[in-house]
Enzyme design. Structure first.
Site, PDB file in Angstrom:
ATOM      1  N   HIS A  66      -6.173   3.156   0.371  1.00  0.00           N
ATOM      2  CA  HIS A  66      -6.107   3.461   2.101  1.00  0.00           C
ATOM      3  C   HIS A  66      -6.613   4.660   2.198  1.00  0.00           C
ATOM      4  CE1 HIS A  66      -3.212   3.759   5.569  1.00  0.00           C
ATOM      5  NE2 HIS A  66      -3.825   4.673   5.619  1.00  0.00           N
TER       6      HIS A  66
ATOM      7  N   HIS B  54      -4.137   0.806   8.570  1.00  0.00           N
ATOM      8  CA  HIS B  54      -4.678   0.584   7.007  1.00  0.00           C
ATOM      9  C   HIS B  54      -6.448   0.088   7.097  1.00  0.00           C
ATOM     10  CE1 HIS B  54      -4.564  -0.223   2.756  1.00  0.00           C
ATOM     11  NE2 HIS B  54      -5.444  -1.367   3.064  1.00  0.00           N
TER      12      HIS B  54
ATOM     13  N   CYS C 114       0.525   3.365   3.332  1.00  0.00           N
ATOM     14  CA  CYS C 114       1.220   2.681   4.295  1.00  0.00           C
ATOM     15  C   CYS C 114       2.895   2.873   4.203  1.00  0.00           C
ATOM     16  CB  CYS C 114       1.084   1.097   4.483  1.00  0.00           C
ATOM     17  SG  CYS C 114      -0.487   0.757   4.987  1.00  0.00           S
TER      18      CYS C 114
ATOM     19  N   ASN D  42     -12.774   9.948  -1.711  1.00  0.00           N
ATOM     20  CA  ASN D  42     -13.240   8.916  -2.949  1.00  0.00           C
ATOM     21  C   ASN D  42     -13.278   7.629  -2.438  1.00  0.00           C
ATOM     22  OD1 ASN D  42     -13.457  11.297  -4.894  1.00  0.00           O
ATOM     23  ND2 ASN D  42     -11.188  11.370  -5.003  1.00  0.00           N
TER      24      ASN D  42
ATOM     25  N   GLY E 216     -13.632   7.055  -8.421  1.00  0.00           N
ATOM     26  CA  GLY E 216     -12.315   7.476  -8.737  1.00  0.00           C
ATOM     27  C   GLY E 216     -11.209   7.294  -7.872  1.00  0.00           C
TER      28      GLY E 216
ATOM     29  N   CYS F 120       0.791  -1.343   0.013  1.00  0.00           N
ATOM     30  CA  CYS F 120       0.088   0.102   0.022  1.00  0.00           C
ATOM     31  C   CYS F 120       0.867   1.525   0.055  1.00  0.00           C
ATOM     32  CB  CYS F 120      -0.860  -0.164   1.130  1.00  0.00           C
ATOM     33  SG  CYS F 120      -1.741   1.418   1.427  1.00  0.00           S
TER      34      CYS F 120
ATOM     35  N   HIS G 278      -8.504   8.079   2.923  1.00  0.00           N
ATOM     36  CA  HIS G 278      -7.861   9.356   3.030  1.00  0.00           C
ATOM     37  C   HIS G 278      -8.946  10.433   2.534  1.00  0.00           C
ATOM     38  CE1 HIS G 278      -7.221   7.866  -0.982  1.00  0.00           C
ATOM     39  NE2 HIS G 278      -7.590   8.987  -1.814  1.00  0.00           N
TER      40      HIS G 278
HETATM   41  P1  5GP Z   1      -7.909   9.364  -4.812  1.00  0.00           P
HETATM   42  O1  5GP Z   1      -7.823   9.656  -6.612  1.00  0.00           O
HETATM   43  O2  5GP Z   1      -7.519   7.958  -4.186  1.00  0.00           O
HETATM   44  O3  5GP Z   1      -9.070   9.998  -4.102  1.00  0.00           O
HETATM   45  O4  5GP Z   1      -6.747  10.226  -4.141  1.00  0.00           O
HETATM   46  C1  5GP Z   1      -5.310   9.809  -4.256  1.00  0.00           C
HETATM   47  C2  5GP Z   1      -4.338  11.115  -4.122  1.00  0.00           C
HETATM   48  O5  5GP Z   1      -3.024  10.670  -3.729  1.00  0.00           O
HETATM   49  C3  5GP Z   1      -3.959  11.820  -5.571  1.00  0.00           C
HETATM   50  O6  5GP Z   1      -4.763  13.053  -5.245  1.00  0.00           O
HETATM   51  C4  5GP Z   1      -2.821  11.432  -5.864  1.00  0.00           C
HETATM   52  O7  5GP Z   1      -2.284  12.892  -6.347  1.00  0.00           O
HETATM   53  C5  5GP Z   1      -2.281  11.361  -4.623  1.00  0.00           C
HETATM   54  N1  5GP Z   1      -0.944  10.846  -4.602  1.00  0.00           N
HETATM   55  C6  5GP Z   1      -0.701   9.585  -5.359  1.00  0.00           C
HETATM   56  N2  5GP Z   1       0.376   9.288  -4.947  1.00  0.00           N
HETATM   57  C7  5GP Z   1       0.929   9.883  -4.245  1.00  0.00           C
HETATM   58  C8  5GP Z   1       2.200   9.975  -3.499  1.00  0.00           C
HETATM   59  O8  5GP Z   1       3.238   9.244  -3.829  1.00  0.00           O
HETATM   60  N3  5GP Z   1       2.635  11.226  -2.639  1.00  0.00           N
HETATM   61  C9  5GP Z   1       1.799  12.002  -2.463  1.00  0.00           C
HETATM   62  N4  5GP Z   1       1.863  13.046  -1.716  1.00  0.00           N
HETATM   63  N5  5GP Z   1       0.449  11.950  -3.019  1.00  0.00           N
HETATM   64  C10 5GP Z   1       0.169  11.076  -3.969  1.00  0.00           C
HETATM   65 ZN    ZN Z   2      -2.263   1.369   3.681  1.00  0.00          ZN
END
Ligand code: 5GP
Ligand code: ZN
Length: 113
Positions: A97, A46, A7, A86, A92, A4, A99
């Site tokens: 994990h 997690h 994680c 999300n 999307g 993950c 957030h």
């Molecule tokens: P989701 O699309 O799952 O709601 O959001 C995941 C978020 O994680 C995205 O906004 C993406 O830009 C961010 N993200 C993906 N990989 C990384 C990373 O390695 N570091 C950081 N700081 N953010 C990340």
């Molecule tokens: Zn995780």
């Protein structure tokens, strides 16, 4: 969860720009910001998504919202901000994990979907 991404960020295996940390949660700047301020707040435990929140693990969620309010004040998001989580493919979700995105620092689009 060894595979993950978040994680790994918690473990320090992948670097991040930390904004806040305590024993339960970590907050760091999104790598691809969608607004002038774009911060992710995650539980250290997690939990895959909102769909996995239950009576045993939900206490961290109320703590996350206390942390969100504190971060928003520290970041001076006085004009307001948006909190987004999300959940699943249709929303999307790309990182599985739990957030919460904090988005602010500009007038945000009002479309919800
Ligand atoms: P989701 O699309 O799952 O709601 O959001 C995941 C978020 O994680 C995205 O906004 C993406 O830009 C961010 N993200 C993906 N990989 C990384 C990373 O390695 N570091 C950081 N700081 N953010 C990340
Ligand atoms: Zn995780």
């Amino acid at each position: 969860m060894s595979d993950c991404l978040f994680c790994k960020i918690i473990a320090g295996e992948i670097p991040s720009t930390k904004v806040y940390e305590d024993e339960l949660v970590l907050a760091f700047r999104d790598i691809a910001p969608q607004a002038p301020t774009h911060i992710l707040v995650i539980p250290k435990e997690h939990i895959a998504s909102v769909a996995e929140i239950n009576e045993k693990n939900s206490a961290v969620v109320s703590h996350i919202f206390e942390v969100i309010a504190k971060i928003a004040k520290d970041e001076k998001l006085d004009g307001g901000y948006r909190v987004v989580s999300n959940c699943g493919d249709d929303a999307g979700q790309t990182v599985h994990h739990l957030h919460f995105h904090i988005l602010g620092g500009k007038k945000l689009n009002v479309e919800m979907a």
